[in-house]
Design a protein around this motif. Structure first.
Motif, short mmCIF file in Angstrom:
data_model
loop_
_atom_site.label_atom_id
_atom_site.label_comp_id
_atom_site.label_asym_id
_atom_site.label_seq_id
_atom_site.Cartn_x
_atom_site.Cartn_y
_atom_site.Cartn_z
N UNK A 55 0.84 -1.21 0.00
CA UNK A 55 0.00 0.00 0.00
C UNK A 55 0.87 1.25 0.00
N UNK A 56 1.90 1.24 0.81
CA UNK A 56 2.79 2.41 0.89
C UNK A 56 3.50 2.65 -0.45
N UNK A 57 4.03 1.59 -1.05
CA UNK A 57 4.72 1.73 -2.33
C UNK A 57 3.79 2.29 -3.39
N UNK A 58 2.55 1.83 -3.38
CA UNK A 58 1.59 2.29 -4.39
C UNK A 58 1.33 3.78 -4.27
N UNK A 59 1.02 4.24 -3.08
CA UNK A 59 0.69 5.65 -2.91
C UNK A 59 1.93 6.54 -3.05
N UNK A 60 3.08 6.05 -2.68
CA UNK A 60 4.31 6.84 -2.84
C UNK A 60 4.67 7.00 -4.32
N UNK A 61 4.23 6.07 -5.16
CA UNK A 61 4.53 6.14 -6.59
C UNK A 61 3.58 7.07 -7.34
N UNK A 62 2.52 7.53 -6.65
CA UNK A 62 1.49 8.39 -7.26
C UNK A 62 0.73 7.69 -8.38
N UNK A 63 0.76 6.37 -8.41
CA UNK A 63 -0.04 5.64 -9.38
C UNK A 63 -1.52 5.75 -9.00
N UNK A 64 -2.42 5.68 -9.97
CA UNK A 64 -3.85 5.80 -9.65
C UNK A 64 -4.37 4.56 -8.95
N UNK A 65 -5.38 4.72 -8.12
CA UNK A 65 -6.03 3.58 -7.48
C UNK A 65 -6.84 2.81 -8.51
#
Length: 206
Positions: A81-91
């Motif tokens: 979850x952290x990696x995803x949001x830190x990458x600014x990729x869309x949900x």
């Protein structure tokens, strides 16, 4: 980034609060990997052994596990979850739209256009632009105008004009298409997580 967790009365479920908006349109559930294809984040989470189902709310992620102990599962979930949001990729991947009141015929027409657009190959990655996630939107209005919103893997991509022309040509090649307008956008910025599972496998990205 600090992610809070909240145990649920059902011990197979746990809520994760990333401190950011997750899904602003209400709630959405994914009970298998096929349904998760619309969400890069859900796909990442389903890649963790033990995840059975996922749901998004406005500011939380609800995860259901198949078995095992949360103590062992949580570190992988928190890291993903952290990696995803830190990458600014869309949900969620940008959705294709069809006009309000569509009777199914327009939707089928859009599918034909998307099939044709799969013949456009990104020269850098060597894969079709639809499964790479470069086609953001296909809209057909009441007058027959087809608008295709697309992006490139990076702003200033040297193949931009080539790809735009390919989209124009392949959309116009679909029988019944009258006029095509290709719009280039970088909102949201393209991320590898926007690729389909097939494209990720082809390129060796897991």
């Amino acid at each position: 980034m600090f992610i809070q967790t909240e145990p649920m009365p059902d011990t197979s479920k746990m809520k994760f609060f990333p401190g950011k908006e997750v899904y602003v349109s209400g709630t959405i559930e994914f009970d298998n990997t096929d349904k998760a294809s619309a969400s890069p984040l859900a796909q990442r989470l389903f890649g963790i052994p033990g995840v059975a189902a996922i749901a998004f709310g406005y500011d939380y992620i609800l995860i259901t596990k198949t078995s095992g102990d949360w103590q062992h599962l949580k570190p992988a979930l928190l890291g993903t979850i952290m990696e995803h949001f830190m990458s600014n990729a869309p949900v969620m991947r940008p959705a294709r739209r069809t006009p309000a009141g569509d009777d199914g015929e327009t939707s089928e027409f859009v599918d034909q256009i998307m099939t044709s657009l799969r013949e456009v190959i990104d020269p850098e990655l060597g894969y079709n632009i639809v499964d790479l996630g470069l086609i953001y939107d296909v809209v057909i209005d009441a007058d027959g105008m087809t608008t295709v919103a697309m992006t490139t893997t990076t702003p200033g991509c040297p193949a931009t004009n080539y790809l735009k022309q390919g989209v124009q040509d392949r959309a116009e090649a679909v029988e019944g298409v009258k006029l095509v307008q290709v719009e280039l956008t970088y909102e949201p910025r393209w991320e590898p997580d926007m690729m389909s599972p097939e494209a990720r496998q082809h390129l060796g990205i897991y």
